[in-house]
Design a protein around this motif. Structure first.
Motif: not given
Length: 373
Positions: A212-218, A232-237, A252-254, A258-264
């Motif tokens: 998968m080339a998912t960019l946004y996952l919630r 997916p390693s492609s995640l930006t959000e 956890d983030f290895n 490309n992650l730009m926004r992280l919500g925890l």
């Protein structure tokens, strides 16, 4: 043609209120059409400067005449929301581009419900009672790119989803397991919203997100106790708010370079392991508010592009002079525009002024005592 479609979409924006007790944010159809440029999906490629007299041609008259009973139809848009429907209407025009079936009582999607709708681009089934989707319901729908199934009663992700879907929203259902084959071949899926489903870490099968080339996952409001390592390693959000995550570790983030926004936010995080944030050097925004942190996460001062970090409503008692800013000014490529530390037991008057030397100004920092009980 596009002029009339524009007015049709404006009309759809004024749908009746949702009937569930839980408030549901209405889908802004107009905004979606603008973002995805759905008007360009019209293969007839009409000129914007066409005369108004050409709008009402035979093609479109026939489309409107074929409109299912009770629905509103115009320019390849079929709007059947808020009608109390218990099944998908019959005889939807074959040239339909978008179908709006929000806020009905549909319980099942059958094999032939969308048969022949090969040009369909967007399908909205939000807020129904759908518990079953036939494995062949979306057969030959190769142009479908927006599929919204939120606020239903699904217990699993529908089988054989179209491979070209760009955006899948399936939050607030009863899905507890993400099978390995659920998203097979869906390399175009950029937005995946699965919040408010009872998904735990052991409910995500290994390989479920392969290819998968998912960019946004919630996946917020679920039952996650740790950050899954197979996204997916492609995640930006990535948004995992309102879960039960207790800590953040180096591994956890290895995968997510490309992650730009992280919500925890709104988890139970007590600490962030040293070196963890080095794996996400492109990060712009981090939400760690409403957790159980006792100190500022280590490594924030190494993130060159970080602009916003939310740390309010934790248990942070001290803030060091180098917690946020690097010792060398030139290392920071973007100034902070937002740092929140209110609702922490830190004595803000004891924080040294140079602590926020890499912010855009004093308004970028929100401080204050922890709330009085």
């Amino acid at each position: 043609m596009r002029v009339l479609l524009l007015f049709t979409l404006l009309f759809l924006c004024h749908a009746k209120p949702y009937k569930l007790i839980k408030p549901i944010k209405p889908i802004n159809i107009m905004e979606l059409m603008k973002i995805h440029d759905i008007m360009q999906q019209d293969y007839r490629d009409d000129d914007d400067d066409d005369d108004d007299d050409d709008i009402f041609d035979d093609f479109d008259d026939n489309f409107i005449l074929d409109c299912p009973f009770g629905c509103q139809c115009s320019r390849r848009v079929v709007q059947c929301s808020d009608l109390g429907l218990t099944s998908v209407p019959r005889e939807i025009p074959a040239d339909t581009l978008m179908i709006d079936l929000q806020n009905n009582d549909i319980t099942e999607i059958k094999e032939d419900d969308f048969k022949g709708l090969t040009n369909l681009y967007a399908l909205f089934l939000v807020n129904n009672r759908i518990s079953k989707v036939h494995p062949k319901a979306f057969k030959n729908m190769d142009k479908l790119q927006l599929l919204y199934l939120s606020y239903n009663l699904l217990t699993q992700i529908p089988e054989n989803l179209p491979k070209n879907i760009l955006e899948l929203r399936i939050h607030d259902n009863k899905i507890a397991r993400i099978q390995k084959e659920a998203f097979k071949g869906m390399q175009s899926l950029h937005v995946l919203e699965m919040s408010a489903n009872p998904i735990a870490n052991n409910g995500i099968e290994l390989g479920a997100f392969d290819d998968m080339a998912t960019l946004y996952l919630r996946i917020a409001e679920a039952k996650l106790t740790a950050i899954p390592k197979d996204f997916p390693s492609s995640l930006t959000e990535l948004h995992l708010d309102y879960n039960k995550i207790g800590k953040v570790e180096v591994e956890d983030f290895n995968r997510y370079k490309n992650l730009m926004r992280l919500g925890l936010g709104f988890n139970q995080i007590k600490f962030v392991e040293n070196g963890t944030l080095a794996s996400i050097p492109k990060i712009r925004e981090i939400h760690l508010d409403n957790n159980k942190l006792k100190k500022v996460p280590p490594g924030l001062n190494t993130l060159k592009y970080l602009r916003v970090v939310y740390l309010h409503a934790n248990s942070i008692g001290q803030v060091g002079v180098n917690d946020f800013c690097p010792t060398k000014t030139r290392v920071k490529k973007a100034l902070y525009t937002g740092i929140s530390l209110f609702a922490n037991p830190v004595k803000y008057w004891e924080i040294q002024p140079p602590t926020f030397r890499c912010t855009s100004g004093h308004r970028a920092v929100q401080l204050g005592n922890s709330r009085r009980k």
